[in-house]
Write a protein that holds these residues in place. Sequence first.
Motif, short mmCIF file in Angstrom:
data_model
loop_
_atom_site.label_atom_id
_atom_site.label_comp_id
_atom_site.label_asym_id
_atom_site.label_seq_id
_atom_site.Cartn_x
_atom_site.Cartn_y
_atom_site.Cartn_z
N GLN A 3 -103.93 -18.44 -43.68
CA GLN A 3 -104.28 -18.88 -42.33
C GLN A 3 -103.53 -18.08 -41.27
N VAL A 4 -104.27 -17.58 -40.30
CA VAL A 4 -103.70 -16.72 -39.25
C VAL A 4 -103.95 -17.36 -37.89
N ARG A 5 -102.91 -17.39 -37.07
CA ARG A 5 -103.07 -17.87 -35.70
C ARG A 5 -102.74 -16.71 -34.75
N ILE A 6 -103.62 -16.50 -33.80
CA ILE A 6 -103.48 -15.38 -32.86
C ILE A 6 -103.24 -15.95 -31.46
N HIS A 7 -102.13 -15.53 -30.85
CA HIS A 7 -101.79 -15.96 -29.49
C HIS A 7 -101.92 -14.79 -28.54
N GLY A 8 -102.58 -15.02 -27.41
CA GLY A 8 -102.68 -13.98 -26.40
C GLY A 8 -103.05 -14.61 -25.08
N ARG A 9 -103.60 -13.78 -24.20
CA ARG A 9 -104.04 -14.27 -22.91
C ARG A 9 -105.51 -13.94 -22.71
N GLY A 10 -106.17 -14.73 -21.89
CA GLY A 10 -107.58 -14.49 -21.59
C GLY A 10 -107.78 -13.06 -21.13
N GLY A 11 -108.78 -12.37 -21.69
CA GLY A 11 -109.04 -10.98 -21.32
C GLY A 11 -108.44 -9.97 -22.28
N GLN A 12 -107.65 -10.44 -23.26
CA GLN A 12 -107.03 -9.52 -24.23
C GLN A 12 -107.80 -9.43 -25.54
N GLY A 13 -108.94 -10.09 -25.62
CA GLY A 13 -109.73 -9.99 -26.85
C GLY A 13 -109.20 -10.81 -28.00
N VAL A 14 -108.56 -11.93 -27.70
CA VAL A 14 -107.98 -12.79 -28.75
C VAL A 14 -109.07 -13.34 -29.67
N VAL A 15 -110.15 -13.85 -29.07
CA VAL A 15 -111.24 -14.44 -29.86
C VAL A 15 -111.94 -13.34 -30.68
N THR A 16 -112.14 -12.18 -30.05
CA THR A 16 -112.74 -11.03 -30.76
C THR A 16 -111.88 -10.63 -31.95
N ALA A 17 -110.56 -10.67 -31.78
CA ALA A 17 -109.65 -10.31 -32.88
C ALA A 17 -109.87 -11.22 -34.07
N ALA A 18 -109.96 -12.53 -33.83
CA ALA A 18 -110.18 -13.48 -34.93
C ALA A 18 -111.53 -13.23 -35.60
#
Length: 198
Positions: A3-18
Amino acid sequence: MFQVRIHGRGGQGVVTAAEMLSIAAFEEGRHAQAFPSFGSERTGAPVVAFCRIADQEIRLREPIMEPDALIIQDPTLLYQVDVFAGLKQGGYILINTSRSFDELGLGDYVRAWPKDKLCTVPATELSRKHVGRPMPNVPLLAGFAAASGTIRLESVIKAINAKFSDKVASNNIAAASEAYRFVNDEVAEARHQETAHA
């Protein structure tokens, strides 16, 4: 299940990364699931996305509370959000920075951690260099592949090709390849030091 959790900010492609991480896992014939945590979606606001990778069908649907790995796309979040909440002891931590864990003020927190699971990569710089804009998500995925061995770089490249068109894809592949080498060297050096001190 990993399981991987990705933290970022809106506009950094966090959802795309997942999503791309799940595509990379599918490329290897595994089951994967990616989904965002919906908060405020505005640019700059903290965003969390999740990815599960497994060899069997994944039935869980809830957010990941005890990740095996953290990918932190924006190091300023370290002081604003409890990004380490629930992280399994000895889990993988990959941070988008050119600073060390000590320089980030995390030295005490990770003191007992295996050094080869603590990785940093200057993903924003690599993205600026190759893609021409500060999008750290793709270099971080390649860095994650190098750090964890959970997915292969070839699978990340296939995910890039699935997501982007020609020129953008080739620039992202260049950024990903450099990030992969960077983290690979970092992990090798950490392991070398551990055996030297053993």
